[in-house]
Design an enzyme around this catalytic site. Structure first.
Site, PDB file in Angstrom:
ATOM      1  N   SER A 150      -0.310  -8.827  12.756  1.00  0.00           N
ATOM      2  CA  SER A 150      -0.760  -7.490  13.125  1.00  0.00           C
ATOM      3  C   SER A 150      -0.290  -7.204  14.658  1.00  0.00           C
ATOM      4  CB  SER A 150      -1.995  -7.139  12.855  1.00  0.00           C
ATOM      5  OG  SER A 150      -2.268  -6.905  11.597  1.00  0.00           O
ATOM      6  N   HIS A 171      -9.267   3.311   5.592  1.00  0.00           N
ATOM      7  CA  HIS A 171      -9.559   3.777   7.135  1.00  0.00           C
ATOM      8  C   HIS A 171      -9.558   5.314   7.068  1.00  0.00           C
ATOM      9  CE1 HIS A 171      -8.338  -0.402   8.189  1.00  0.00           C
ATOM     10  NE2 HIS A 171      -9.249  -0.141   8.988  1.00  0.00           N
ATOM     11  N   CYS A 216      -4.665  -0.827  10.883  1.00  0.00           N
ATOM     12  CA  CYS A 216      -4.744  -0.393   9.575  1.00  0.00           C
ATOM     13  C   CYS A 216      -3.299  -0.641   9.007  1.00  0.00           C
ATOM     14  CB  CYS A 216      -4.727   1.298   9.505  1.00  0.00           C
ATOM     15  SG  CYS A 216      -4.549   1.720   7.882  1.00  0.00           S
TER      16      CYS A 216
END
Length: 570
Positions: free
Chosen positions: A316, A359, A372
């Site tokens: 991420s 989310h 997300c």
């Protein structure tokens, strides 16, 4: 009587022939080859003593010594004085009697490697202490044709704390001698084998000195004919900060991984820690074949510098790059939003978000803040792999950063062409989905991640990481719109102040950054965190990659927070 006459004639013929051969030999040696043998006789009266130059010393940015020279002693001699097995056997016994376990085979190998001429001095036994040398010289059986010479030995006061950066020196190998035949090396010389010692070998090595001696028939000195002093190598000052480096090594001591800190504006490396560590002093002073094999065959690979040669999915942390690429390509803007319901179905496959409940609706700032996955799946599909690869090339991903260390890996910049060459198959939308969250085929080194985040922090300039403080190169402008970059910076600030990276912000400084949890086919997930500080005027970027650390938020983020707080408070 006739038989006797024949024998006398044969004897006279033999004597005459022997006389002619002798005359011919004398003519050949004294007249035809006279100059050659005069030159050899002259050379036999000459002894050339070669003095290794003291190596340039290495210091950190604050003057802390990292590589220095200590005085030791060598036993020196000439090939002509050690030309029989009996002499070598005698010397070996004397050495063993004084606790120096050197065999006849060791001595023969040393002499063979260094033997260039019978009158050139060579190093027989290296790295002896003053007490050892004194004991040997006092031994009545010690060969008087051998003599001591004071030399330097490389020592690394920081030891394992900076072994991956400094590397080590060791005796030049036969292969290296052949490869560098024109560079003035000789058997027994020390040469940089890895790290800074190897990168800056030409600067650090200096120039050896020589002394030409005239000796008598027994090799005893008559007079000095000529001499030249050894010239010490150039000292180096590194950008490394040893107080921060020590903290980084301590933080990593229970893990395998890397921790880096760099100046976002100049590319100066202040921390370059890799774990597990090794001690470069033992490699410089000499290890047995068994000890060497135990190091290089260690499954934890302590000699792998994971900061520059470990390649990992960026996970991420890659989402910050994704945000820049999609904003610059006008795929999204600050108002664009996507809905996350816990996953994205693509054909028959469901690509899940790390938060299974979803989310809800998020824009790019929220997508970064909450990390997300579904948001970036949709952004990646909308952008397309070609535009993402284009921006990856703008950041020079898939290329070495240019740090002044050997052994840097380039990582993998995946794409349709790469997959076609590697696997002979087409690029699929599922590949783009994985690519969008830093998984799948994309691989980066911790240093490459740090370089990307430095560019985010400094306004869009790509720095060249370096360790030699004189090696600064002007940063390269990537060409990022400041307003769009500010959106990404805001999202990274929210990651720490109110999102997944909150543990990085518990050390008294304002930090912006991004967590990452990379899938690991060999065990628990890798933990990552990349961040910079202070938010209001970024100065340093730091990246932690912890193998099998499971969660970037709980393991890697606090490491980065502590390193950045330490650098800013000092």
């Amino acid at each position: 009587m006739e038989i006797l006459d024949n024998r006398l004639k044969l004897f006279l013929y033999c004597m005459t022939l022997s006389f002619l051969i002798l005359i011919s030999g004398l003519y050949f040696c004294q007249i035809y080859q006279g100059d050659k043998y005069i030159r050899l006789a002259h050379n036999n009266r000459l002894r050339v003593m070669r003095f290794a130059a003291p190596r340039g010393e290495i210091f950190d940015r604050n003057g802390v010594p990292l590589a220095v020279n200590d005085t030791t002693f060598c036993i020196m001699g000439y090939p002509l004085d050690l030309n029989t097995p009996e002499k070598l056997e005698r010397l070996s016994k004397i050495l063993k009697r004084h606790g120096i376990p050197i065999t006849v085979e060791d001595l023969e190998k040393t002499i063979k490697q260094q033997r260039l001429a019978p009158y050139r001095v060579m190093r027989i036994v290296p790295n002896l202490t003053m007490p050892q040398m004194a004991e040997l010289v006092a031994d009545y059986e010690f060969p008087r044709e051998l003599f001591p010479l004071s030399v330097w030995r490389r020592t690394y006061p920081a030891g394992s704390l900076a072994a991956n950066v400094l590397g080590y020196v060791s005796e030049i190998s036969e292969e290296e001698l052949k490869a560098r035949a024109e560079d003035g090396y000789t058997g027994g010389d020390l040469i940089g084998k890895s790290g800074i010692e190897r990168s800056y070998e030409e600067i650090l090595r200096g120039h050896p000195g020589q002394e030409a001696l005239e000796v008598d028939a027994r090799g005893r000195k008559i007079r000095t004919l000529d001499s030249s002093n050894a010239i010490k190598g150039e000292d180096l000052r590194l950008t490394l900060d040893m107080s921060a480096q020590k903290l980084a090594v301590d933080l990593l001591k229970d893990y395998k991984g890397a921790l880096i800190a760099m100046d976002v504006n100049t590319g100066e490396i202040l921390v370059l820690a890799s774990s597990p560590v090794y001690d470069n002093n033992t490699l410089t002073w000499g290890v047995s074949a068994r000890e060497w094999n135990s190091i290089i065959n260690n499954p934890d690979r302590p000699m792998l510098d994971r900061a520059i040669a470990g390649v990992y999915p960026p996970a991420s942390t890659f989402k910050a790059f994704m945000s820049i690429a999609s904003l610059e390509e006008n795929i999204i803007n600050i108002s664009s939003s996507f809905v996350c319901r816990g996953g994205l179905r693509l054909g028959s496959h469901l690509f899940k978000c790390w938060r299974h409940s979803g989310h809800g609706s998020l824009n790019v700032v929220g997508g970064l803040q909450h990390s997300c996955d579904v948001f970036f799946y949709q952004v990646g599909l909308k952008a397309g792999i070609e535009r993402l690869v284009k921006w990856a090339r703008n950041f020079h991903l898939g290329e070495p950063t240019g740090i002044d260390l050997p052994g840097e890996r380039a990582g993998i910049l995946a794409g349709p062409d790469w997959k076609e060459r590697r696997f002979k198959t087409q690029w699929l939308n599922g590949d783009t989905v994985n690519y969008s969250i830093g998984q799948g085929y994309v691989l980066m080194t911790p240093l490459q991640i740090a370089r990307v985040y430095a560019a985010i922090a400094n306004g869009g300039k790509l720095v060249t990481p370096h360790l030699n403080i004189k090696n600064f190169k002007r940063p390269e402008e990537i060409g990022i719109n400041p307003e769009k970059l500010a959106i990404v910076q805001k999202g990274l600030e929210y990651v720490v102040s109110r999102g997944t990276g909150s543990r990085a912000g518990r050390f008294g400084v304002s930090i912006a950054g991004k967590t990452g949890t990379a899938q690991n086919s060999h065990g628990p997930d890798h933990a990552l965190f990349a961040g910079y500080a202070p938010v209001e005027s970024p100065k340093y970027v730091a990246v932690a990659v912890v193998e099998a650390g499971r969660h970037g938020s709980s393991v890697a983020a606090p490491m980065v927070g502590q390193i950045l707080a330490h650098l800013l408070s000092h």
